[in-house]
Scaffold this motif. Structure first.
Motif, short mmCIF file in Angstrom:
data_model
loop_
_atom_site.label_atom_id
_atom_site.label_comp_id
_atom_site.label_asym_id
_atom_site.label_seq_id
_atom_site.Cartn_x
_atom_site.Cartn_y
_atom_site.Cartn_z
N THR A 141 32.58 -7.35 9.66
CA THR A 141 32.17 -7.26 10.91
C THR A 141 33.47 -5.96 11.52
O THR A 141 33.42 -4.94 12.12
N ALA A 142 35.22 -6.38 10.55
CA ALA A 142 35.79 -5.63 11.31
C ALA A 142 35.56 -4.44 10.50
O ALA A 142 36.22 -3.03 10.92
N THR A 143 35.39 -4.53 9.41
CA THR A 143 35.53 -2.84 8.48
C THR A 143 34.41 -2.04 9.21
O THR A 143 34.63 -0.99 9.58
N THR A 144 32.78 -2.60 9.46
CA THR A 144 32.00 -1.64 10.37
C THR A 144 32.58 -1.35 11.24
O THR A 144 32.09 -0.30 11.57
N ARG A 145 33.10 -1.70 12.49
CA ARG A 145 33.50 -1.91 14.33
C ARG A 145 34.24 -0.65 13.57
O ARG A 145 34.51 0.53 14.19
N THR A 146 35.53 -0.64 12.13
CA THR A 146 36.64 0.64 12.34
C THR A 146 35.54 1.92 11.66
O THR A 146 35.92 2.74 12.23
N GLY A 147 34.74 2.03 11.16
CA GLY A 147 33.66 2.65 10.56
C GLY A 147 33.36 3.68 11.91
O GLY A 147 33.25 4.96 11.80
N ASP A 148 32.82 2.71 12.63
CA ASP A 148 31.67 3.23 13.66
C ASP A 148 32.64 3.76 14.50
O ASP A 148 33.03 4.59 15.26
N LEU A 149 33.86 3.06 14.63
CA LEU A 149 35.07 3.80 15.50
C LEU A 149 35.24 4.99 15.03
O LEU A 149 36.02 6.43 15.71
N LEU A 150 35.39 5.32 13.35
CA LEU A 150 36.15 6.52 12.29
C LEU A 150 35.13 8.04 12.99
O LEU A 150 35.15 8.66 13.16
N ALA A 151 33.74 7.24 13.02
CA ALA A 151 33.00 7.84 12.79
C ALA A 151 32.48 9.10 14.04
O ALA A 151 32.13 9.61 14.61
N ALA A 152 33.09 8.30 15.50
CA ALA A 152 32.18 8.61 16.79
C ALA A 152 33.93 9.31 17.30
O ALA A 152 34.25 10.07 18.32
N ALA A 156 37.56 8.22 16.84
CA ALA A 156 38.69 7.34 16.62
C ALA A 156 40.30 7.76 15.63
O ALA A 156 39.47 8.31 14.99
N VAL A 157 40.88 8.30 16.24
CA VAL A 157 42.45 8.31 14.83
C VAL A 157 42.07 6.61 14.09
O VAL A 157 42.04 5.65 14.88
N GLN A 158 42.31 6.72 13.18
CA GLN A 158 42.51 5.68 12.06
C GLN A 158 42.76 4.64 12.39
O GLN A 158 42.80 3.49 12.19
N THR A 159 44.58 4.41 13.27
CA THR A 159 44.96 3.68 13.77
C THR A 159 44.16 3.30 14.78
O THR A 159 44.16 1.33 14.69
N ASP A 160 44.00 3.76 15.73
CA ASP A 160 42.74 3.16 16.62
C ASP A 160 41.31 2.40 16.55
O ASP A 160 41.01 1.08 16.83
N ALA A 161 41.17 3.06 15.39
CA ALA A 161 39.29 2.47 14.63
C ALA A 161 39.83 1.15 14.06
O ALA A 161 39.37 -0.29 13.70
N LEU A 162 41.18 0.75 13.08
CA LEU A 162 42.12 -0.42 12.24
C LEU A 162 42.42 -1.42 13.47
O LEU A 162 41.87 -3.08 13.16
N ALA A 163 42.66 -1.45 14.16
CA ALA A 163 43.21 -2.00 15.93
C ALA A 163 41.48 -2.19 16.37
O ALA A 163 41.74 -3.46 16.60
N GLY A 164 40.73 -1.33 16.39
CA GLY A 164 39.88 -2.04 16.63
C GLY A 164 38.72 -3.47 15.72
O GLY A 164 38.21 -3.67 16.45
N GLY A 165 38.94 -2.64 14.86
CA GLY A 165 38.53 -4.10 13.83
C GLY A 165 38.78 -4.63 13.91
O GLY A 165 38.46 -5.83 13.81
N PHE A 166 40.15 -4.62 14.01
CA PHE A 166 41.23 -6.12 14.18
C PHE A 166 40.81 -6.78 15.45
O PHE A 166 39.97 -8.39 15.71
N GLU A 167 39.96 -6.60 16.32
CA GLU A 167 40.10 -6.89 17.42
C GLU A 167 38.57 -8.08 17.40
O GLU A 167 38.40 -9.25 18.05
#
Length: 477
Positions: free
Chosen positions: A416-427, A429-440
């Motif tokens: 679930t976290a990896t999917t969220r990170t991928g969605d944010l990167l596609a939108a 987002a910078v990598q750290t923000d995308a990884l933090a979003g996946g963590f959340e």
């Protein structure tokens, strides 16, 4: 083994081996970013570094216990120890994703052979009474101490020598235990005629079904829930687990006596510990990655940042044993689930710019306080209402439930976290923000598992008031 000194030396040997197995769980998590970089692991494949070990360990644990009863506990202890050491040595020389995953699975097999044999030897060496309670207390304390030291040791080894040394470090521990065991531990086995069948078919079917189920969950991120590959894996899991239940229901001497699940305490505790394991392993996996990939920690800094959680867990385990004796298992189960959910929700609020003290520390401490309460309460409840002759099987079932739940929870939370990170990167987002979003997102899913535990406990958990001896035995399980 009648000599008192020899008994305590035997405990030292058994504890050394068990400490190595416990240490291995947390020491690997801190090294995951380094392993990912060095061996080119995908986010999907990285989960298998943990899950291949967890699933073979949990899936074959009952078979290992049965084999030790029949073939000899010291013999299986030494075989498992040797296999674990050999796999650890090979792990340090792994050069590819596939080889390391396979080696981790072999490590899990070694752990499944040595761990139940070691605990059985302990109960044979120490007769019921004060000395056994002390020995069981030492054994139970290894989980908290080994897990806490593992994160720091992993950081020191990764930063100072390289990730390979998280595997190499097991070898000297194992060699010392292998050389010392024959001097202080005599062979023992169950009385001939009791539990004379291994039920290998049940163990293989159950473990294979769990691998297929976890694999299906993990593949959903890359292939999608409705893909042919994912549906085939889910279908295989259903068939294999169904075949496992068929075999267990008809086996003369099954690994998992299905009648045990008619006991409410055991059935509820198995679910509770599976959910607890899922929330813990998923949280630990993602937090180790977050600390190094988002927060910018070195491996040692990340390990040090886990120490407050480990300290809180050790404190909670000590106090929790007293709380369970005083207020009963249900109250501790509900309290631990609620506290754990709060800790995970606090962790979910950490963004890309969060400080450790303000963004992560409160959640880690609160989660650490809740985790052991759920564990101790349900370990006791699981065996309190089953017949004495089934106590060993019941203990094995709940230990397996924790391991299997951990693997499934890690797959769900990390995917679930990896999917969220991928969605944010596609939108964009910078990598750290995308990884933090996946963590959340992952922490929210983990919190959902803790809330589910709270609901199940409120509706179904029995009220049991254990004595001190029962608490000591449950803590060592």
């Amino acid at each position: 083994m009648n000599d008192s000194r020899s008994r305590w030396l035997a405990l030292a040997v058994l504890a050394l081996a068990q400490f190595m197995v416990v240490l291995d769980v947390t020491i690997v998590n801190v090294a995951l970013p380094a392993i990912q970089t060095d061996l080119g692991f995908s986010a999907e494949g990285l989960q298998w570094v943990v899950n291949s070990y967890t699933l073979t360990f949990g899936g074959l644990l009952l078979l290992g216990g049965r084999m030790s009863d029949i073939l000899g506990r010291r013999r299986l202890f030494l075989i498992g120890l040797g296999l674990f050491a050999a796999a650890s040595l090979a792990g340090g020389f792994a050069t590819s994703e596939g080889s390391l995953i396979a080696i981790r699975a072999i490590q899990g097999i070694g752990g499944a052979l040595l761990s139940p044999a070691a605990l059985a030897l302990l109960t044979v060496i120490f007769p019921a009474g004060r000395d056994r309670n002390i020995a069981l207390g030492v054994w139970g304390a290894l989980a908290g101490i080994g897990g806490t030291l593992g994160v720091v040791a992993g950081g020191v080894l990764v930063d100072g020598l390289g990730w390979e040394w998280i595997f190499f470090v097991n070898v000297p521990f194992a060699v010392v235990a292998i050389l010392a065991a024959p001097a202080f531990i005599t062979e023992s086995r169950r009385v001939q005629g009791e539990h004379s069948n291994f039920d290998v078919a049940g163990a293989i079917l159950g473990t294979a079904g769990l691998f297929a189920l976890v694999g299906a969950v993990i593949r959903t991120e890359a292939a999608g829930w409705g893909s042919t590959q994912v549906l085939a894996l889910f279908g295989s899991a259903v068939v294999l687990i169904g075949a496992f239940l068929f075999v267990e229901a008809r086996a003369k001497d099954p690994l998992v006596p299905l009648r045990l699940f008619r006991v409410r305490g055991l059935s509820v505790s198995a679910i509770a510990l599976a959910l607890n394991g899922g929330a813990f392993l998923g949280m630990f996996f993602l937090t180790a990655l977050y600390l190094q990939q988002v927060h910018g920690d070195s491996a040692l800094e990340a390990g040090t940042h886990f120490l407050p959680m480990g300290g809180a867990a050790i404190l909670s385990a000590v106090i929790g044993a007293q709380l369970v004796t005083r207020f009963g298992t249900r109250a501790a189960y509900l309290g631990g689930s609620a506290v754990g959910a709060v800790g995970l929700l606090l962790l979910s609020q950490a963004g890309a710019d969060a400080t450790f003290a303000g963004g992560l520390l409160p959640g880690l401490i609160v989660f650490g306080l809740g985790l052991p309460l759920v564990g101790v309460a349900n370990q006791i409840a699981a065996v309190a209402e089953v017949p004495h002759e089934d106590a060993g099987a019941a203990s094995g079932v709940i230990t397996t439930a924790f391991q299997v739940g951990g693997a499934l929870g890690l797959a769900l939370i990390s995917t679930t976290a990896t999917t969220r990170t991928g969605d944010l990167l596609a939108a964009g987002a910078v990598q750290t923000d995308a990884l933090a979003g996946g963590f959340e997102r992952g922490m929210l899913i983990a919190a959902g598992l803790a809330v589910a535990n709270l609901v199940i406990g409120a509706v179904r958990a029995p009220r049991i008031r254990p004595d001190a001896a029962m608490v000591a035995e449950a803590s060592a399980a």
